[in-house]
Design an enzyme around this catalytic site. Structure first.
Site, PDB file in Angstrom:
ATOM      1  N   ASP A   1       0.747  -1.137   0.095  1.00 33.82           N
ATOM      2  CA  ASP A   1      -0.193   0.056  -0.011  1.00 33.82           C
ATOM      3  C   ASP A   1       0.818   1.280  -0.005  1.00 33.82           C
ATOM      4  O   ASP A   1       0.439   2.400   0.501  1.00 33.82           O
ATOM      5  CB  ASP A   1      -1.074   0.100   1.279  1.00 33.82           C
ATOM      6  CG  ASP A   1      -1.847  -1.222   1.254  1.00 33.82           C
ATOM      7  OD1 ASP A   1      -2.219  -1.665   0.077  1.00 33.82           O
ATOM      8  OD2 ASP A   1      -1.859  -1.623   2.439  1.00 33.82           O
ATOM      9  N   GLU A   2       1.978   1.209  -0.698  1.00 31.23           N
ATOM     10  CA  GLU A   2       2.978   2.383  -0.538  1.00 31.23           C
ATOM     11  C   GLU A   2       2.735   3.581  -1.668  1.00 31.23           C
ATOM     12  O   GLU A   2       3.037   4.398  -1.842  1.00 31.23           O
ATOM     13  CB  GLU A   2       4.436   2.088  -0.785  1.00 31.23           C
ATOM     14  CG  GLU A   2       4.771   1.172   0.504  1.00 31.23           C
ATOM     15  CD  GLU A   2       4.679  -0.418   0.365  1.00 31.23           C
ATOM     16  OE1 GLU A   2       4.187  -0.792  -1.039  1.00 31.23           O
ATOM     17  OE2 GLU A   2       5.256  -0.983   0.903  1.00 31.23           O
TER      18      GLU A   2
ATOM     19  N   LYS B   1       2.487   2.105  -4.807  1.00 31.23           N
ATOM     20  CA  LYS B   1       3.394   1.797  -6.026  1.00 31.23           C
ATOM     21  C   LYS B   1       2.687   2.025  -7.265  1.00 31.23           C
ATOM     22  O   LYS B   1       3.262   2.295  -8.663  1.00 31.23           O
ATOM     23  CB  LYS B   1       3.423   0.238  -5.965  1.00 31.23           C
ATOM     24  CG  LYS B   1       4.678  -0.169  -4.877  1.00 31.23           C
ATOM     25  CD  LYS B   1       4.556  -1.729  -4.659  1.00 31.23           C
ATOM     26  CE  LYS B   1       3.712  -2.250  -4.325  1.00 31.23           C
ATOM     27  NZ  LYS B   1       2.916  -1.944  -2.931  1.00 31.23           N
ATOM     28  N   GLY B   2       1.219   1.865  -7.558  1.00 35.40           N
ATOM     29  CA  GLY B   2       0.677   2.015  -8.665  1.00 35.40           C
ATOM     30  C   GLY B   2       0.526   3.496  -9.205  1.00 35.40           C
ATOM     31  O   GLY B   2       1.084   3.511 -10.600  1.00 35.40           O
TER      32      GLY B   2
ATOM     33  N   GLY C   1      -3.824  -4.007  -4.546  1.00 32.32           N
ATOM     34  CA  GLY C   1      -5.029  -2.979  -4.921  1.00 32.32           C
ATOM     35  C   GLY C   1      -4.090  -1.962  -5.347  1.00 32.32           C
ATOM     36  O   GLY C   1      -3.860  -0.835  -4.458  1.00 32.32           O
ATOM     37  N   HIS C   2      -3.623  -1.835  -6.580  1.00 31.46           N
ATOM     38  CA  HIS C   2      -3.116  -0.459  -7.131  1.00 31.46           C
ATOM     39  C   HIS C   2      -3.958   0.564  -7.800  1.00 31.46           C
ATOM     40  O   HIS C   2      -4.567   0.254  -8.614  1.00 31.46           O
ATOM     41  CB  HIS C   2      -2.261  -1.183  -8.192  1.00 31.46           C
ATOM     42  CG  HIS C   2      -0.950  -2.095  -7.672  1.00 31.46           C
ATOM     43  ND1 HIS C   2       0.122  -2.611  -8.604  1.00 31.46           N
ATOM     44  CD2 HIS C   2      -0.912  -2.383  -6.273  1.00 31.46           C
ATOM     45  CE1 HIS C   2       0.689  -3.292  -7.600  1.00 31.46           C
ATOM     46  NE2 HIS C   2       0.417  -2.975  -6.348  1.00 31.46           N
ATOM     47  N   THR C   3      -3.841   1.684  -6.941  1.00 29.58           N
ATOM     48  CA  THR C   3      -4.828   2.701  -7.333  1.00 29.58           C
ATOM     49  C   THR C   3      -4.017   3.732  -8.268  1.00 29.58           C
ATOM     50  O   THR C   3      -2.907   4.075  -7.650  1.00 29.58           O
ATOM     51  CB  THR C   3      -5.232   3.373  -5.895  1.00 29.58           C
ATOM     52  OG1 THR C   3      -5.729   2.349  -5.200  1.00 29.58           O
ATOM     53  CG2 THR C   3      -6.369   4.349  -6.312  1.00 29.58           C
TER      54      THR C   3
ATOM     55  N   GLN D   1       2.542  -5.820  -3.230  1.00 25.67           N
ATOM     56  CA  GLN D   1       2.818  -6.023  -1.685  1.00 25.67           C
ATOM     57  C   GLN D   1       4.230  -5.287  -1.522  1.00 25.67           C
ATOM     58  O   GLN D   1       4.595  -4.496  -2.196  1.00 25.67           O
ATOM     59  CB  GLN D   1       2.776  -7.446  -1.282  1.00 25.67           C
ATOM     60  CG  GLN D   1       1.511  -8.106  -1.449  1.00 25.67           C
ATOM     61  CD  GLN D   1       1.129  -8.655  -2.770  1.00 25.67           C
ATOM     62  OE1 GLN D   1       1.831  -9.109  -3.438  1.00 25.67           O
ATOM     63  NE2 GLN D   1      -0.061  -8.223  -3.194  1.00 25.67           N
TER      64      GLN D   1
ATOM     65  N   GLY E   1     -11.208  -3.079   2.171  1.00 21.15           N
ATOM     66  CA  GLY E   1     -12.028  -2.082   2.565  1.00 21.15           C
ATOM     67  C   GLY E   1     -11.536  -2.010   4.422  1.00 21.15           C
ATOM     68  O   GLY E   1     -11.958  -1.249   4.994  1.00 21.15           O
TER      69      GLY E   1
ATOM     70  N   ARG F   1      -6.530   0.407   7.791  1.00 18.34           N
ATOM     71  CA  ARG F   1      -5.493   0.045   7.904  1.00 18.34           C
ATOM     72  C   ARG F   1      -4.709   0.334   9.327  1.00 18.34           C
ATOM     73  O   ARG F   1      -5.131   1.580   9.801  1.00 18.34           O
ATOM     74  CB  ARG F   1      -4.464   0.717   6.957  1.00 18.34           C
ATOM     75  CG  ARG F   1      -4.837   0.219   5.539  1.00 18.34           C
ATOM     76  CD  ARG F   1      -3.987   0.715   4.619  1.00 18.34           C
ATOM     77  NE  ARG F   1      -4.450   0.355   3.137  1.00 18.34           N
ATOM     78  CZ  ARG F   1      -4.432   1.076   1.995  1.00 18.34           C
ATOM     79  NH1 ARG F   1      -4.287   2.443   2.130  1.00 18.34           N
ATOM     80  NH2 ARG F   1      -4.785   0.667   0.990  1.00 18.34           N
TER      81      ARG F   1
ATOM     82  N   LYS G   1       2.539  10.556  -0.200  1.00 19.07           N
ATOM     83  CA  LYS G   1       1.701  10.950   0.876  1.00 19.07           C
ATOM     84  C   LYS G   1       2.260  11.915   1.930  1.00 19.07           C
ATOM     85  O   LYS G   1       1.999  11.928   3.178  1.00 19.07           O
ATOM     86  CB  LYS G   1       1.059   9.690   1.545  1.00 19.07           C
ATOM     87  CG  LYS G   1       0.172   8.838   0.731  1.00 19.07           C
ATOM     88  CD  LYS G   1      -0.709   7.845   1.353  1.00 19.07           C
ATOM     89  CE  LYS G   1      -1.983   7.661   0.604  1.00 19.07           C
ATOM     90  NZ  LYS G   1      -2.923   6.709   1.461  1.00 19.07           N
TER      91      LYS G   1
HETATM   92  P1  IMP Z   1      -2.563 -12.651   1.378  1.00 24.33           P
HETATM   93  O1  IMP Z   1      -1.515 -11.977   0.393  1.00 24.33           O
HETATM   94  O2  IMP Z   1      -3.928 -12.450   0.902  1.00 24.33           O
HETATM   95  O3  IMP Z   1      -2.204 -14.177   1.555  1.00 24.33           O
HETATM   96  O4  IMP Z   1      -2.282 -11.737   2.535  1.00 24.33           O
HETATM   97  C1  IMP Z   1      -1.307 -11.953   3.520  1.00 24.33           C
HETATM   98  C2  IMP Z   1      -0.848 -10.663   4.227  1.00 24.33           C
HETATM   99  O5  IMP Z   1      -0.552  -9.647   3.443  1.00 24.33           O
HETATM  100  C3  IMP Z   1      -2.103 -10.094   4.947  1.00 24.33           C
HETATM  101  O6  IMP Z   1      -1.472  -9.415   5.971  1.00 24.33           O
HETATM  102  C4  IMP Z   1      -2.481  -9.074   3.906  1.00 24.33           C
HETATM  103  O7  IMP Z   1      -3.332  -7.932   4.502  1.00 24.33           O
HETATM  104  C5  IMP Z   1      -1.342  -8.626   3.257  1.00 24.33           C
HETATM  105  N1  IMP Z   1      -1.204  -8.147   1.767  1.00 24.33           N
HETATM  106  C6  IMP Z   1      -1.664  -8.842   0.834  1.00 24.33           C
HETATM  107  N2  IMP Z   1      -1.673  -8.174  -0.342  1.00 24.33           N
HETATM  108  C7  IMP Z   1      -1.489  -6.747   0.127  1.00 24.33           C
HETATM  109  C8  IMP Z   1      -1.467  -5.637  -0.550  1.00 24.33           C
HETATM  110  O8  IMP Z   1      -1.376  -5.472  -1.736  1.00 24.33           O
HETATM  111  N3  IMP Z   1      -1.318  -4.371   0.356  1.00 24.33           N
HETATM  112  C9  IMP Z   1      -1.035  -4.770   1.622  1.00 24.33           C
HETATM  113  N4  IMP Z   1      -1.169  -5.907   2.215  1.00 24.33           N
HETATM  114  C10 IMP Z   1      -1.380  -6.720   1.761  1.00 24.33           C
END
Ligand code: IMP
Length: 432
Positions: free
Chosen positions: A13-14, A16-17, A40-42, A220, A298, A301, A327
């Site tokens: 969530d830094e 990157k998108g 979730g790349h915004t 991630q 949703g 954080r 940010k």
């Molecule tokens: P998973 O990738 O769905 O297996 O989740 C494993 C961990 O990584 C959890 O703590 C998720 O909240 C976190 N996580 C997975 N994808 C993202 C992302 O794109 N952004 C932030 N956290 C993520």
């Protein structure tokens, strides 16, 4: 033109998108190398918001994108995003690797039933899909979907997985019926996907050999890396820069630069240690101003101050020479801004974060305070550029650069594409 990896330095969530979208103006190819629709790349362009989960962020600019072999490919999400983007007038030019792991509906159900609650996953089926990939006897690839032997392979996989699916309450009736339903879905996917699949390794390596500008888009963040993050509270892939080599099939020698993307503070979604975590008024202030709610889930954080030991660890693991600091606008309005410059663990001062859960839980951050900034309208600074920014903002950025030993190329003061301010260092990676 260079090959650049864009990697998350924190817990995902830094933004990157937004950074990939910014660089995509000059890029010829954008390659996602890990993860799947858990991302979730915004991207916000001309006031329109795009929340991308599986598509490379290049699609907003209509640039060519690749989903590499390291991706967990969910056909349902891909086709849904494709429909949505097309309905918004986007022309989608994407290649999906034949080598990518195929993520099936039961992976999502298994994720919800098993790992979701315990680890706080996104429930997108990522862990179960990579688990099957590594197990091999239960793994299927995109290439299998297009093989005449797919019906036989799927049958063999279900023979092994039947008990697991029954135990999780996912398969309750006749296994043959379940198999035929999946087969019918696969037939639909095959028809809709055939125009998108191919040999990603050829395309990516040829682009690099021809001197094209190739951006590798990590999903991630480093602290969520399955090998280098805060295990077991991690994702199941390799978001680190090295993941670009394995996940896209390129040599480490082909990568010119690594850009680390970081927020001006820290957030984490899901469970796991977080030394600089805040609660109370300041946490609410940052969460609300930063819109810190998961793009995929949703969930609110968790938020905290900037953590330099973590960033130093991340810079080391990834070979980060350049930073995109996002940010900075969110922290505006605070009199003083705290930064963890080291940890105290068992009476020792530690400057590089140990990624072990037990150690991080004991870590007491040692803070330094910096002067805050108060800016309501960033537009004049966007117009005036880097040099026009308030001294406090420039000091904060220089402080990070010094401590992390990397140079900022971009700073972000808002979600819109226009709110990214380049620094003079951007020219070191892009011949502008
Ligand atoms: P998973 O990738 O769905 O297996 O989740 C494993 C961990 O990584 C959890 O703590 C998720 O909240 C976190 N996580 C997975 N994808 C993202 C992302 O794109 N952004 C932030 N956290 C993520």
């Amino acid at each position: 033109m260079p090959a650049v990896v864009v990697v998350g330095m924190q817990f995902g969530d830094e933004s990157k998108g937004a950074v990939v979208d910014y660089l995509a103006e000059w890029a010829d190819l954008v390659v996602r190398y890990n993860g799947g629709s858990n991302a979730g790349h915004t991207v916000v362009a001309n006031g329109e918001k795009y929340k991308l989960h599986l598509m490379p962020s290049s699609v907003v600019r209509g640039k060519r994108g690749v989903l590499g072999a390291g991706v967990a490919f969910d056909p349902e999400v891909f086709l849904e995003e494709l429909r949505d983007l097309k309905s918004r007038g986007r022309n989608i030019d994407v290649l999906v690797s034949l080598k990518a792991a195929l993520l099936l509906p039961y992976h999502k159900e298994l994720d919800s039933a098993i790992s979701g609650g315990r680890l706080g996953t996104t429930k997108r089926g990522i862990g179960p899909a990579y688990q099957d990939k590594m197990a091999r006897v239960t793994g299927l690839k995109v290439a299998d979907l297009f093989s005449p032997r797919f019906p036989q392979r799927l049958k063999e996989v279900l023979e092994i997985k039947e008990n697991e699916l029954r135990n999780a309450g996912i398969l309750t009736g006749d296994v043959e019926e379940y198999y035929l339903k999946l087969l019918a879905k696969a037939e639909e996917w095959r028809n809709s996907l055939s125009a998108f699949i191919g040999d990603d390794h050829l395309e990516v390596n040829e682009a690099i050999a021809e001197g094209k500008f190739v951006v590798f888009e990590g999903a991630q963040g480093t602290m969520l890396d399955v090998d280098h993050g805060t295990y077991p509270f991690v994702t199941s892939s390799n978001p680190v820069a090295g993941g670009a080599c394995t996940g896209a099939g390129v040599s480490p020698l082909a990568i010119d630069f690594v850009v680390g993307v970081m927020k001006a503070y820290t957030t984490r979604v899901g469970k796991g240690p977080f030394p600089t975590e805040l609660s109370g008024d300041i946490a609410d202030y940052i969460r609300d101003r930063g819109g810190e709610y998961g793009t995929t889930t949703g969930r609110p954080r968790r938020v905290g101050w900037l953590d330099l030991p973590m960033l130093r660890y991340s810079a080391m693991i990834n070979g980060i020479g350049y930073l995109a600091i996002r940010k900075l606008d969110v922290l505006s309005g605070l009199d003083r801004v705290k930064v963890a410059v080291a940890y105290e663990i068992d009476g020792e001062e530690v400057r590089i974060a140990p990624p072990y859960v037990d150690e991080l839980e004991k870590a007491k951050p040692i803070y330094e305070e910096l002067e805050g900034w108060k800016v309501n309208d960033w537009n004049e600074f966007v117009k005036g550029g880097w040099s026009s920014l308030p001294e406090e903002v420039k000091n904060y950025v220089s402080f990070i650069e010094r401590e992390v030993e990397a140079k900022a190329i971009l700073i972000g003061v808002g979600p819109d594409r226009e709110m990214t301010i380049p620094t003079p260092h951007l020219r070191e990676i892009i011949p502008l």
